[in-house]
Design an enzyme around this catalytic site. Sequence first.
Site, PDB file in Angstrom:
ATOM      1  CG  HIS A 152     -44.998  30.122 112.104  1.00 14.98           C
ATOM      2  ND1 HIS A 152     -46.300  30.384 111.788  1.00 14.98           N
ATOM      3  CD2 HIS A 152     -44.996  29.851 113.432  1.00 14.98           C
ATOM      4  CE1 HIS A 152     -47.053  30.282 112.865  1.00 14.98           C
ATOM      5  NE2 HIS A 152     -46.301  29.946 113.870  1.00 14.98           N
ATOM      6  CD  GLU A 267     -46.651  26.748 112.202  1.00 12.89           C
ATOM      7  OE1 GLU A 267     -45.747  26.677 113.061  1.00 12.89           O
ATOM      8  OE2 GLU A 267     -47.810  27.103 112.491  1.00 12.89           O
TER       9      GLU A 267
HETATM   10  O1  TA6 Z   1     -46.844  27.460 115.342  1.00 15.95           O
HETATM   11  C1  TA6 Z   1     -47.973  27.453 116.173  1.00 15.95           C
HETATM   12  C2  TA6 Z   1     -47.719  28.399 117.341  1.00 15.95           C
HETATM   13  O2  TA6 Z   1     -46.683  27.922 118.156  1.00 15.95           O
HETATM   14  C3  TA6 Z   1     -49.022  28.597 118.105  1.00 15.95           C
HETATM   15  O3  TA6 Z   1     -48.970  27.982 119.383  1.00 15.95           O
HETATM   16  C4  TA6 Z   1     -49.165  30.118 118.178  1.00 15.95           C
HETATM   17  O4  TA6 Z   1     -48.480  30.612 119.313  1.00 15.95           O
HETATM   18  C5  TA6 Z   1     -48.479  30.511 116.877  1.00 15.95           C
HETATM   19  O5  TA6 Z   1     -47.313  29.690 116.841  1.00 15.95           O
HETATM   20  C6  TA6 Z   1     -48.201  31.976 116.724  1.00 15.95           C
HETATM   21  O6  TA6 Z   1     -47.137  32.369 117.555  1.00 15.95           O
HETATM   22  P1  TA6 Z   1     -46.734  33.940 117.542  1.00 15.95           P
HETATM   23  O7  TA6 Z   1     -45.559  34.062 118.472  1.00 15.95           O
HETATM   24  O8  TA6 Z   1     -46.385  34.279 116.118  1.00 15.95           O
HETATM   25  O9  TA6 Z   1     -47.963  34.682 117.994  1.00 15.95           O
END
Ligand code: TA6
Length: 292
Positions: A152, A267
């Site tokens: 991520h 990601e």
């Molecule tokens: O990777 C994108 C995502 O799935 C978004 O929808 C947002 O939720 C982001 O991840 C961050 O997620 P987190 O659980 O780290 O707040």
Amino acid sequence: MSRLTEGVNGLSMVHLVCGSSTADIYLLGGTVTSWRYNGEEKLFVSSQAIYNGVKAIRGGIPLVFPQFSQPLKEMPQHGFTRTSKLDLQDIVSSETSSQVIFTLTHNDSTLAVWPHKFQLFYVVTLSSDSLTSKLTIVNVDKEPFKCHTLLHSYLSVPHISSISVKGFKGYTYIDKLTNSSIEEPEEECEVNQEVDRVVLAQIDKPLSPVTVIDRVTKTPLIEVNTICTYNNQPIPFDVVFWNPWIEKAKALADLGDEDYLKYVCIEPGTVSNWVDVDSDGVLVLQQTLRVI
Ligand code: TA6
């Protein structure tokens, strides 16, 4: 020199050095929080990130396993890896690179939310102009399991309006905001509103490289190169493209209200479908971030 040291609030972290480049990786989640190339930070960490050893650090390169988002409600969003303390196995330096090796093995708390035995290896390799993250999942159970994996990555940008992202043209993506499926027509994708997309893998056309470029000069800023294999055979991988923009940034307690202006998430991962991992099966997701 590369070493185990203390980071924010005394949390254990590994500091890697290779030439004029450095990287910091916390044992919490194996989260890379810094990659400096010639002294310039290439990753973004939230100005409000929480370093309490429990909450996932908001930024850098959080590890997502065994699930992306929260299809299995008994498990946290994005799985338990980013909030688990990884075991430091070794720090290895050479003339051309510096590497840290972590492991995570199933334990009572992971088995309680995900009843499968696994061994996770995470190797971060710093070279003079790149940072490689290699996530390996081994099924050490007698039964197969299904999982997602994703890196991520929060990539630092001078200003969100100054960049665009190349590499998605012709791919279909799921827009998570509208739950619609759209083919990307553009060579370059700008970010001028909330973006939350899963760009879908194409078996004969891997989503690599994806490049963040200067929107005006077209200068490449950082390249994301990805490889994904199952039992040493290439398998398709997706790329999530995310920026929360104004309202969602305000809604995230551990993200500064203006922080959305300073990063874009690119990601790579296997998230649009569960990957079936047989007993003794080996799933590898590797990204190399390179300064062009
Ligand atoms: O990777 C994108 C995502 O799935 C978004 O929808 C947002 O939720 C982001 O991840 C961050 O997620 P987190 O659980 O780290 O707040």
